[in-house]
Enzyme design. Structure first.
Site, PDB file in Angstrom:
ATOM      1  N   ILE A  56       0.937  -1.040  -0.232  1.00 37.46           N
ATOM      2  CA  ILE A  56       0.188   0.193  -0.002  1.00 37.46           C
ATOM      3  C   ILE A  56       0.550   1.645   0.398  1.00 37.46           C
ATOM      4  CG2 ILE A  56      -0.084  -0.269   2.687  1.00 37.46           C
ATOM      5  CD1 ILE A  56      -3.059   1.046   2.321  1.00 37.46           C
ATOM      6  N   SER A  57       0.676   2.007  -1.127  1.00 37.89           N
ATOM      7  CA  SER A  57       1.324   3.499  -1.160  1.00 37.89           C
ATOM      8  C   SER A  57       1.320   4.123   0.330  1.00 37.89           C
ATOM      9  CB  SER A  57       1.470   4.326  -2.403  1.00 37.89           C
ATOM     10  OG  SER A  57       1.138   3.297  -2.968  1.00 37.89           O
ATOM     11  N   GLN A  58       2.908   4.713   0.638  1.00 40.12           N
ATOM     12  CA  GLN A  58       2.686   5.757   1.421  1.00 40.12           C
ATOM     13  C   GLN A  58       1.928   7.372   1.534  1.00 40.12           C
ATOM     14  OE1 GLN A  58       6.260   7.799   0.312  1.00 40.12           O
ATOM     15  NE2 GLN A  58       6.546   8.923   2.881  1.00 40.12           N
TER      16      GLN A  58
END
Ligand code: SAH
Length: 238
Positions: free
Chosen positions: A80-82
């Site tokens: 999951i992206s930052q």
């Protein structure tokens, strides 16, 4: 429960059941320290990031870290992206609430949930069936009724629903898939990481004079797999 959320729950109003959602504090801190501090200004994006419960979109054993300043594993070798990257990419789309959006790389479904609050309708494609299934369950629980999810290769886009006012891609191909460019509406914007080890986040805009492309941020995303791997820069069609 997990340490951070447990701690936050413990630090709420003692004895009160009507106090504010304790995870809201973690989200507010995330938005101020990681996102506003780095220059994201779109008020709608900031409001949505303060609302969407990111901890519900990560595996339970990662929930304590859901509001921290880095990507997290979501299974199947994906991430999951930052939070900052989710905010930055969302801002680049310049959504006002009326748009039809295509997302490639549903992953956890968190970015999808964010988009569902920023646009009218969201179509999202995930190539790994197990992730698609999990994301569908989480999005249903979240109550995103304007989202359609499909398991498949996002290289081909979603031609039956094209054109799209905005396209957001969260896996990196070595070159922008042509079908996605073709499905961009006039005035529409696509945000997509492009490259191999070194990647650039690009914004493609369909203007009256054609496609205008700009590089906006160096990034690191998981690879865009499937058909795109047969269309690498410098290689002929196989
Ligand atoms: N936006 C996601 C990020 C997930 S990582 C989130 O917030 O959680 C990128 C995702 O893209 C992975 O789940 C990966 O399986 C998916 N992906 C990679 N290649 C793809 C393709 N060709 N079509 C659709 N999804 C793809």
């Amino acid at each position: 429960m997990v340490a951070l959320l447990g701690g936050l729950l413990g630090s709420g109003c003692p004895g009160s059941t009507s106090g504010p959602d304790p995870t809201a504090r973690a989200r507010a801190g995330m938005v101020d320290r990681q996102i506003v501090a780095r220059g994201v200004k779109d008020d709608r994006v900031l409001a949505v990031l303060r609302e969407v419960p990111r901890h519900l979109f990560v595996p339970p054993d990662q929930a304590a870290q859901a509001y921290e300043d880095h990507p997290l594993p979501i299974g199947s070798g994906q991430t999951i992206s930052q939070p900052y990257v989710v905010a930055f990419m969302s801002e680049q789309l310049r959504l006002t609430g009326t748009e039809k959006v295509l997302e490639i790389g549903t992953g956890s479904g968190y970015q999808t949930a964010v988009l569902s609050r920023l646009a009218a309708r969201v179509f999202t494609i995930e190539i790994r069936p197990e992730l698609a299934e999990q994301a569908a369950a989480r999005l249903k629980e979240f109550g995103a009724e304007n989202v359609e999810l499909r398991a498949g290769d996002g290289f081909f886009g979603w031609p039956e629903e094209a054109p799209f006012d905005a396209i957001l891609v969260t896996a990196a191909p070595e070159k922008v898939p042509e079908p996605l460019v073709a499905q961009l509406a006039p005035g529409g914007r696509m945000v997509i990481p492009v490259g191999g080890f070194y990647q650039e986040l690009k914004v493609l805009e369909r203007t009256p004079d054609g496609i205008r492309e700009t590089s906006v941020l160096p990034v690191r995303f998981v690879p865009f797999v499937g058909e795109a791997e047969r269309h690498r820069e410098g290689e002929g069609e196989r």
